[in-house]
Scaffold this motif. Structure first.
Motif, PDB file in Angstrom:
ATOM      1  N   TYR A   1       4.462   7.025   2.748  1.00 30.12           N
ATOM      2  CA  TYR A   1       4.404   7.631   4.081  1.00 30.12           C
ATOM      3  C   TYR A   1       5.777   7.685   4.739  1.00 30.12           C
ATOM      4  O   TYR A   1       6.124   8.660   5.393  1.00 30.12           O
ATOM      5  CB  TYR A   1       3.419   6.872   4.985  1.00 30.12           C
TER       6      TYR A   1
ATOM      7  N   GLY B   1       0.819  -1.212   0.000  1.00 27.64           N
ATOM      8  CA  GLY B   1       0.000   0.000   0.000  1.00 27.64           C
ATOM      9  C   GLY B   1       0.851   1.259   0.000  1.00 27.64           C
ATOM     10  O   GLY B   1       1.787   1.388  -0.792  1.00 27.64           O
ATOM     11  N   ASN B   2       0.563   2.159   0.926  1.00 26.94           N
ATOM     12  CA  ASN B   2       1.231   3.463   0.967  1.00 26.94           C
ATOM     13  C   ASN B   2       2.486   3.485   1.837  1.00 26.94           C
ATOM     14  O   ASN B   2       2.943   4.561   2.224  1.00 26.94           O
ATOM     15  CB  ASN B   2       0.242   4.514   1.496  1.00 26.94           C
TER      16      ASN B   2
ATOM     17  N   LYS C   1      -6.467   5.953  14.329  1.00 32.83           N
ATOM     18  CA  LYS C   1      -6.940   4.811  13.523  1.00 32.83           C
ATOM     19  C   LYS C   1      -7.131   3.578  14.394  1.00 32.83           C
ATOM     20  O   LYS C   1      -8.089   2.827  14.248  1.00 32.83           O
ATOM     21  CB  LYS C   1      -5.902   4.461  12.445  1.00 32.83           C
TER      22      LYS C   1
ATOM     23  N   CYS D   1       0.511   3.442   9.691  1.00 32.54           N
ATOM     24  CA  CYS D   1      -0.669   4.068   9.058  1.00 32.54           C
ATOM     25  C   CYS D   1      -0.964   3.403   7.720  1.00 32.54           C
ATOM     26  O   CYS D   1      -2.114   3.115   7.388  1.00 32.54           O
ATOM     27  CB  CYS D   1      -0.441   5.566   8.864  1.00 32.54           C
ATOM     28  N   ALA D   2       0.103   3.132   6.974  1.00 37.87           N
ATOM     29  CA  ALA D   2      -0.084   2.487   5.666  1.00 37.87           C
ATOM     30  C   ALA D   2      -0.571   1.051   5.842  1.00 37.87           C
ATOM     31  O   ALA D   2      -1.452   0.579   5.110  1.00 37.87           O
ATOM     32  CB  ALA D   2       1.227   2.516   4.893  1.00 37.87           C
ATOM     33  N   GLN D   3      -0.006   0.361   6.818  1.00 40.87           N
ATOM     34  CA  GLN D   3      -0.416  -1.021   7.069  1.00 40.87           C
ATOM     35  C   GLN D   3      -1.888  -1.091   7.485  1.00 40.87           C
ATOM     36  O   GLN D   3      -2.625  -1.982   7.076  1.00 40.87           O
ATOM     37  CB  GLN D   3       0.459  -1.619   8.181  1.00 40.87           C
ATOM     38  N   PHE D   4      -2.283  -0.136   8.295  1.00 41.55           N
ATOM     39  CA  PHE D   4      -3.645  -0.123   8.812  1.00 41.55           C
ATOM     40  C   PHE D   4      -4.679  -0.012   7.700  1.00 41.55           C
ATOM     41  O   PHE D   4      -5.764  -0.577   7.784  1.00 41.55           O
ATOM     42  CB  PHE D   4      -3.818   1.025   9.804  1.00 41.55           C
ATOM     43  N   GLU D   5      -4.330   0.735   6.658  1.00 41.97           N
ATOM     44  CA  GLU D   5      -5.261   0.878   5.529  1.00 41.97           C
ATOM     45  C   GLU D   5      -5.556  -0.471   4.887  1.00 41.97           C
ATOM     46  O   GLU D   5      -6.587  -0.654   4.260  1.00 41.97           O
ATOM     47  CB  GLU D   5      -4.655   1.833   4.481  1.00 41.97           C
ATOM     48  N   GLN D   6      -4.610  -1.401   5.051  1.00 38.27           N
ATOM     49  CA  GLN D   6      -4.788  -2.705   4.401  1.00 38.27           C
ATOM     50  C   GLN D   6      -5.322  -3.780   5.325  1.00 38.27           C
ATOM     51  O   GLN D   6      -5.529  -4.915   4.899  1.00 38.27           O
ATOM     52  CB  GLN D   6      -3.443  -3.166   3.838  1.00 38.27           C
TER      53      GLN D   6
ATOM     54  N   GLN E   1      -2.055  10.163  14.073  1.00 39.94           N
ATOM     55  CA  GLN E   1      -2.952   9.482  13.109  1.00 39.94           C
ATOM     56  C   GLN E   1      -3.072   8.003  13.427  1.00 39.94           C
ATOM     57  O   GLN E   1      -4.161   7.428  13.396  1.00 39.94           O
ATOM     58  CB  GLN E   1      -2.385   9.612  11.696  1.00 39.94           C
TER      59      GLN E   1
END
Ligand SMILES: *Cc1c(COP(=O)(O)O)cnc(C)c1O
Length: 387
Positions: A39, A34-35, A62, A276-281, A58
C-alpha cells in the motif's frame, strides 16, 4: 504453588511469557506483516502521498466500521484529535475540563491548547481509569448547575467537559460516567487513544462520548507512523471536524477562502496507506495480545504480593499494554525491578508522572487523588508486543 516475590522471580515470570530467542524485548513494537509495503508503494508509485488520496477515505471507513461509529475523521496524531474533540464540544478559554491525573500528557495538553484549565480527578484500581463515583461525590460539593451549564462554585469557572481515558486499553467504567455527565450537563469526550479494540458492555470504547479521540502513534496497537482520528455519531460534528482539520478552506475550483481559524491536521495519504494495511491485521493482533495477557495472568497468580491487571467483568480489553501492580507493602521494590528488567533487555516502564505533579499543571484544581498516587508508585508496564 506460590513463589516468593523478588525482582528476580518477577523477571523470570516475564521471561517465561515472551520469546526467548532475542537480546531485547521492547515494550510495544510495531508489527508489519501484511500489506504495508504494497500500500505504501502504491502511494509512492502514484504520487498520492500527501493530503489527497484514496487511502484516507478507506482508512476512515474501516475505522468507523470497526468501532461502530457513524463517522471517523483521520488526523495527524492523537493529540490533535483530542484538541479538535474539545473544540467540537465547545470547550473555550477559561473553561475547566475534568480528566484523570493518571494519564498521558496529551490529555492535559489538549485542554491547555484550548486555553482551558485541566481539573484533575482520581482514578480507581478496578479500571486504572477515572473513578466516576468519587467524581460524583466531588461534584456534589463543588458544582453548581445553572441554565448556562455547570459551574465550579469555588473558582467560578464553567466546567464544560469530562475526558476519561481508557488506561493501557482498559475501558473506564462508562455507565456511571455517562449518567453523571447528563446530570451535571457535562460533555463526554473519550480519550480512546489506547483502546482501539476494547469494548465496554459490548460497545466499542470511543463510541460513548459525543466525540472521541484515537491515536495511531508508533507504539499503539495499530500504527500509521503518526496519526489519530476523531470518532463521532454526529454527522454535523464530523463535517465540522473535517473542515477545521483541513484549514477551514471552503471548497472552490481556485479560490483560497477560509471561513474560520482552521488547523493543518489532516492525515497524509501515505500514513493512511500504512494504517489500512495495519487495520487488516487488527483482529489477529487482538487475539495475540489476549493470549499474551492470559499467559502473564496465569504466571503472576503464582507470585504473592503482585498481580497482573485483568479486565473487569464489564470490559473486553485490547490489552494494549500489560500492567503489573505491586501490593502496597511491596511498592518499594519497583525501582529495583525496573533496574533489573531493563538491564536484562526486558523493557519495562513505570507509570506516567501524575499530571498534577508537573510544573505547568501543578497549580491546576484537583480533588483528592490519593488512589492515583498509590497506583503511580506500584505500577509497571511489561512487554506487550504482538509476538
Ligand atoms: C498516545 C496517546 C495520546 C496521543 O497520541 P499521539 O498520537 O501520540 O499524539 C493521547 N492520550 C493517550 C492516553 C495516549 O496514550
Amino acid at each position: 504453588m506460590t513463589n516468593k516475590i523478588s525482582p528476580e522471580s518477577i523477571l523470570d515470570a516475564i521471561k517465561s511469557c515472551v520469546p526467548n530467542d532475542r537480546d531485547f524485548i521492547g515494550l510495544h513494537e510495531p508489527h508489519f506483516s501484511g500489506n504495508e509495503w504494497a500500500y505504501v508503494k502504491e502511494c509512492l508509485d502514484t504520487g498520492w502521498v500527501s493530503s489527497v488520496g484514496k487511502f484516507v477515505d478507506q482508512f476512515e471507513e474501516k475505522l468507523a466500521e470497526f468501532t461502530g461509529v457513524k463517522r471517523a475523521v483521520a488526523v495527524v496524531n492523537g493529540t490533535a484529535a483530542l484538541h479538535v474533540c474539545l473544540k467540537l464540544v465547545g470547550v473555550e478559554a477559561n473553561d475547566e475540563v475534568l480528566l484523570p491525573t493518571f494519564t498521558f500528557i496529551a490529555t492535559a495538553n489538549a485542554i491547555a491548547y484550548c486555553g482551558a484549565i485541566p481539573h484533575f480527578v482520581d482514578s480507581e484500581e478496578k479500571t486504572l481509569g477515572l473513578d466516576p463515583l468519587k467524581l460524583d461525590l466531588y461534584l456534589k460539593d463543588i458544582a453548581e448547575i445553572r441554565p448556562e451549564g455547570c459551574f465550579n462554585k469555588y473558582t467560578r469557572r464553567r466546567i464544560k467537559a469530562v475526558v476519561p481515558m481508557h488506561t493501557f486499553g482498559h475501558p473506564v467504567d462508562l455507565d456511571p460516567l455517562v449518567e453523571l455527565c447528563l446530570r451535571y450537563h457535562l460533555e463526554l469526550v473519550e480519550d480512546a487513544a489506547e483502546s482501539l479494540g476494547s469494548y465496554y458492555k459490548g460497545r466499542h470504547t470511543g463510541n460513548w462520548g459525543r466525540v472521541s479521540a484515537v491515536s495511531f502513534n508508533g507504539n499503539k496497537i495499530v500504527t500509521t507512523g503518526g496519526g489519530g482520528a476523531v470518532l463521532t455519531n454526529d454527522h454535523s460534528l464530523a463535517k465540522w471536524a473535517k473542515h477545521i482539520t483541513t484549514t477551514a478552506k471552503v471548497p472552490h475550483k481556485w479560490e483560497f477562502y477560509h471561513d474560520q481559524i482552521g488547523y493543518n491536521y489532516r492525515l497524509p495519504n501515505l500514513n493512511a496507506a500504512l494504517g489500512c494495511a495495519q487495520f487488516e491485521q487488527l483482529p489477529l493482533f487482538l487475539q495475540k495480545k489476549r493470549a499474551l495477557a492470559k499467559r502473564y495472568q496465569e504466571v503472576f497468580k503464582t507470585i504473592e504480593g503482585i498481580r497482573c491487571f485483568e479486565e473487569p467483568e464489564f470490559a473486553l480489553s485490547n490489552y494494549w499494554l500489560n500492567v503489573l501492580l505491586l501490593n502496597e507493602e511491596q511498592a518499594e521494590m519497583r525501582d529495583a525491578l525496573l533496574e533489573l528488567t531493563n538491564n536484562q533487555g526486558i523493557m519495562t516502564r513505570p507509570a506516567w508522572t501524575l499530571m498534577h505533579k508537573l510544573p505547568m499543571y501543578k497549580e491546576c484544581p484537583r480533588m483528592d487523588v490519593s488512589k492515583a498516587e498509590s497506583i503511580e508508585k506500584r505500577l509497571i508496564n511489561i512487554p506487550s508486543s504482538v509476538f
